[in-house]
Each structure stands twice: as structure tokens, then as C-alpha cells.
Write an enzyme that holds these catalytic residues in place. Sequence first.
Site, PDB file in Angstrom:
ATOM      1  N   HIS A 123       0.875  -1.173   0.000  1.00 38.02           N
ATOM      2  CA  HIS A 123       0.000   0.000   0.000  1.00 38.02           C
ATOM      3  C   HIS A 123       0.917   1.229   0.000  1.00 38.02           C
ATOM      4  O   HIS A 123       2.029   1.168   0.525  1.00 38.02           O
ATOM      5  CB  HIS A 123      -0.824  -0.053   1.292  1.00 38.02           C
ATOM      6  CG  HIS A 123      -1.917   0.961   1.395  1.00 38.02           C
ATOM      7  ND1 HIS A 123      -1.682   2.262   1.765  1.00 38.02           N
ATOM      8  CD2 HIS A 123      -3.255   0.859   1.206  1.00 38.02           C
ATOM      9  CE1 HIS A 123      -2.840   2.913   1.803  1.00 38.02           C
ATOM     10  NE2 HIS A 123      -3.806   2.088   1.461  1.00 38.02           N
ATOM     11  N   ASP A 200       3.052  -4.503   7.905  1.00 37.71           N
ATOM     12  CA  ASP A 200       1.820  -3.741   7.751  1.00 37.71           C
ATOM     13  C   ASP A 200       0.666  -4.727   7.956  1.00 37.71           C
ATOM     14  O   ASP A 200       0.370  -5.548   7.083  1.00 37.71           O
ATOM     15  CB  ASP A 200       1.794  -3.110   6.351  1.00 37.71           C
ATOM     16  CG  ASP A 200       0.455  -2.446   6.037  1.00 37.71           C
ATOM     17  OD1 ASP A 200      -0.502  -2.609   6.819  1.00 37.71           O
ATOM     18  OD2 ASP A 200       0.369  -1.776   4.994  1.00 37.71           O
ATOM     19  N   GLN A 203      -4.597  -5.261   7.042  1.00 34.92           N
ATOM     20  CA  GLN A 203      -5.609  -6.187   6.519  1.00 34.92           C
ATOM     21  C   GLN A 203      -5.520  -7.576   7.162  1.00 34.92           C
ATOM     22  O   GLN A 203      -6.234  -8.485   6.737  1.00 34.92           O
ATOM     23  CB  GLN A 203      -5.456  -6.328   4.994  1.00 34.92           C
ATOM     24  CG  GLN A 203      -5.621  -5.035   4.226  1.00 34.92           C
ATOM     25  CD  GLN A 203      -7.044  -4.488   4.288  1.00 34.92           C
ATOM     26  OE1 GLN A 203      -7.988  -5.171   4.679  1.00 34.92           O
ATOM     27  NE2 GLN A 203      -7.198  -3.229   3.926  1.00 34.92           N
ATOM     28  N   LYS A 226     -10.438  -0.517  10.694  1.00 32.42           N
ATOM     29  CA  LYS A 226     -10.590  -1.683   9.816  1.00 32.42           C
ATOM     30  C   LYS A 226     -10.927  -2.938  10.621  1.00 32.42           C
ATOM     31  O   LYS A 226     -11.071  -4.017  10.065  1.00 32.42           O
ATOM     32  CB  LYS A 226      -9.300  -1.918   9.028  1.00 32.42           C
ATOM     33  CG  LYS A 226      -9.029  -0.833   7.985  1.00 32.42           C
ATOM     34  CD  LYS A 226      -7.822  -1.189   7.157  1.00 32.42           C
ATOM     35  CE  LYS A 226      -7.263  -0.013   6.397  1.00 32.42           C
ATOM     36  NZ  LYS A 226      -8.064   0.357   5.226  1.00 32.42           N
ATOM     37  N   CYS A 364      -4.723   2.474  -3.730  1.00 36.03           N
ATOM     38  CA  CYS A 364      -3.481   2.979  -3.099  1.00 36.03           C
ATOM     39  C   CYS A 364      -2.331   2.002  -3.289  1.00 36.03           C
ATOM     40  O   CYS A 364      -1.543   1.774  -2.349  1.00 36.03           O
ATOM     41  CB  CYS A 364      -3.686   3.275  -1.613  1.00 36.03           C
ATOM     42  SG  CYS A 364      -4.870   4.558  -1.297  1.00 36.03           S
TER      43      CYS A 364
HETATM   44  N1  PMP Z   1      -1.887  -0.763   4.568  1.00 39.12           N
HETATM   45  C1  PMP Z   1      -2.850  -1.485   3.990  1.00 39.12           C
HETATM   46  C2  PMP Z   1      -2.523  -2.850   3.487  1.00 39.12           C
HETATM   47  C3  PMP Z   1      -4.140  -0.975   3.884  1.00 39.12           C
HETATM   48  O1  PMP Z   1      -5.094  -1.701   3.308  1.00 39.12           O
HETATM   49  C4  PMP Z   1      -4.407   0.317   4.387  1.00 39.12           C
HETATM   50  C5  PMP Z   1      -5.787   0.925   4.270  1.00 39.12           C
HETATM   51  N2  PMP Z   1      -6.366   0.829   3.015  1.00 39.12           N
HETATM   52  C6  PMP Z   1      -3.368   1.028   4.991  1.00 39.12           C
HETATM   53  C7  PMP Z   1      -2.129   0.458   5.061  1.00 39.12           C
HETATM   54  C8  PMP Z   1      -3.578   2.388   5.566  1.00 39.12           C
HETATM   55  O2  PMP Z   1      -4.450   2.337   6.651  1.00 39.12           O
HETATM   56  P1  PMP Z   1      -4.978   3.678   7.329  1.00 39.12           P
HETATM   57  O3  PMP Z   1      -5.542   4.501   6.221  1.00 39.12           O
HETATM   58  O4  PMP Z   1      -6.004   3.202   8.299  1.00 39.12           O
HETATM   59  O5  PMP Z   1      -3.815   4.338   7.981  1.00 39.12           O
END
Ligand code: PMP
Length: 405
Positions: A123, A200, A203, A226, A364
Site C-alpha cells: 500500500h 503492515d 488487513q 478496519k 493505493c
Molecule cells: N496498509 C494497507 C494494506 C491498507 O489496506 C491500508 C488501508 N487501506 C493502509 C495500510 C492504511 O491504513 P490507514 O488509512 O487506516 O492508515
Amino acid sequence: MIMDVKAIRDDFPILGRTVYGKPLVYLDNAATTQKPRCVVEAISEAYYSVNANVHRGVHFLSQQATQLHESSRETTRKFINARSTNEIVFTRGTTESINLVASVFAQSQLHQGDEVIVSVMEHHSNIVPWQLQAQHYGFVLKVIPMNDQGELRLDEYQRLFTPRTRLVAVVHVSNVLGTINPIQTIISIAHAHQVPVLVDGAQSVPHLPIDVQALDADFYAFSAHKMYGPTGVGVLYGKEKWLDVLPPYQGGGEMISHVSFKHTTFNELPFKFEAGTPDYIGTHALACAIDYLLHIGMDNIAASEHALAEYATQQLTDIEGLRIFGTSPQKGAVLSFQVGGIHHFDLGTLLDHMGIAVRTGHHCAEPLMRRLGIEGTVRASFAFYNTFSEVDALTDAIRRIVRMF
Ligand code: PMP
């Protein structure tokens, strides 16, 4: 345990609403999950009955709020099996957790010519923070490639290590492909080179049982929103041996021990990394979300989402012209796809008008899109409150749209 999905859905009032006069089918759980009644009510109850700034007060209310906030830290510690609450830093989300590590790790550990390994399926939140620091400190990013199924190439990964490798930052579960990366193996390979690993977990934490000690992760980042908790709260797990040696991230109240104009000393862990008033109501709501997840059981959640994803994969694969991106057997409940020549945005918009909420675009993860040779996908992502009939609603709707085209 067989999950009573009907009873679970009753805990999430929003799932009962309609959009455009159609029952809402919410399949955008990878972006954010809905909140159970107990989490929403915990927020208003805390504001109504125990609101006071934490840590600083001698008065009753402040002490009660502090107790609630610190007991949420303990709930979070237990949930991921961290060794100590010193290792649980509250942040605003995964993004801030990663920026925190990127900033303080670069500042204290990285020099011109050093190397940080990331993967092609990251991401942007696990790419850009490193790039920002790399511009300043002159280290370079190296990228683990993947195969056409969307699995990281561990052979190539091993070859990326050099004496200048300082850190590996990699996603546990891809938000696009759904791939569950073999994170334990990735960590043990890095550790064999004396290199720490940041995971990270945005998910993974909501969907799989996570034990940071068993994984031996050095840093593990995730977001409350999430995992059925509130927006604006996140967690950075960091091994104490790392958090001890890393410098503070932001300056302000709470993160100090003593301040003078000549010399300031810093607070002990985890407060050294928590400048300013924390979102103590949010952390309480996160703890309520964790209690809710534990009540259902993480193994039950993983099993029921796996069954949903298998069924959805089967149903979608039957649609002519539909192509799924990410076909690893090790997959979470995320399905990214394209259908024939229909633009993902058009498909998402038409699904929306049928009451089905999916995400469209690059999610993203532009470098991943480039690797796949596409601009974007439609993504359906599932939670334990989704049903098999919602999967049917999705596939029926896609079939109707295909016929329209
Ligand atoms: N890493 C991953 C794999 C994600 O899916 C996301 C959210 N789409 C993020 C990081 C960022 O999370 P947040 O916007 O809650 O900081």
C-alpha cells in the site's frame, strides 16, 4: 461454532439500511468496516460518564479515564500477544504507525547507501513514508517481486539482502490481491541477516489471529477502523529492545520526563512515542471492538470469511470475461477483478446503483497496478457479517451489467 450471522448483523444497525431504495450490500470492508452497536455506544457512554484528560489529573474522573485508556492498552497487548504494554504505542492508524517507524528508524539507523526492502504489493502507506525519509537520508528501496498468482518471490527476496540491508517493511495481507504473505518465513529470513522487520497488518489483524511473539515481528502496524473500531486510532507494536533505542517521534506533552530550555529528558515506554492528548475515548472503543471480536472468536471469523471468499471466487469465476487478480491459495477475503472491457469505475458505479458497495481504482497500490499492467480493479472485500446471499447479489448484479454491455 456455527456463527449466527443474523444475530451478528443485528449488532450492526447500518447493515439494515437501504441505498437508492435497495438493501445495502456492503462489500468495502478492506477500506473500513462497520461498527457494532457496543462500540458506538461505548463512545457516547465514555463521553457522558468518564470524560477527563488522562495521565495528568489527580481528580477522580481523570484517574478513571486513565484507567480505561490503560486497560485498553492491556486489551490490545493481549489481543496480539505482545510481551508488555510498553510495546503498544497508540497512533492515529496504520499510516501513522509506519510513518513513526520510518521517521525514527531513518533518523537513528539509516545512512547514505543503506537499503530498505519493501514489496511490490505494498500500500502507498508502506512505500511513501520510506521514500520521504530516503530523500533525506540517502538510503535506497529495494523491491521484492511477485509471481503472476500474486505471491512474493521468496527466492528473489533472499537475493536482495546485502551487508547494507537495514530493514524489511512488508504487508501481511494484500489489500488488493488478498494474498496472505508467508510473514513468518519472511521474518526468519530477515532475522538470519540480523535485519528487523516491520509488518503492515492493516488487513490481517481484523481477519486472522495474530501473535506478534510467534511471528517474531519487530514492528506490527494496524488500524482500529478496519477492525470494527473507531476511526482515528491505530496501533504500533514494537519490540521493547527497538522502542528503547529509537528516538521520540513527535515532541509535546506526555512524551517527556523533564523539560528545561537546556535539556529535556523523555518519558518511559510507551509514552515516549505518544506526544499530546491521546484519543483515550477512541482507545476505549478499540478495546470494545477487540472484546467483540474475541467474543465471536478470531478462528471463527477466519473460517467464516474463508468460506465466503471461496464461494465468491467460485461464483465470480463462472462469469464469462471476469478475471480475478490474486489467485494464491493463501488468500484472505478480498477479491479484485475486471470484467471484459468494462471500465472498473463504470462497473463500480452500476453496482452502487444496485445497492452494492465495492471499491474501484488502484486501491493505493499504483506500483502493484503497474506490475499487473492495469489501471485499476473492482474490489469486493468481505467481513464475517456478510452472507452468501450477498455474494449472490453481487454475482447476479455483475451478470446483469455484463448483459447491458
Ligand atoms: N496498509 C494497507 C494494506 C491498507 O489496506 C491500508 C488501508 N487501506 C493502509 C495500510 C492504511 O491504513 P490507514 O488509512 O487506516 O492508515
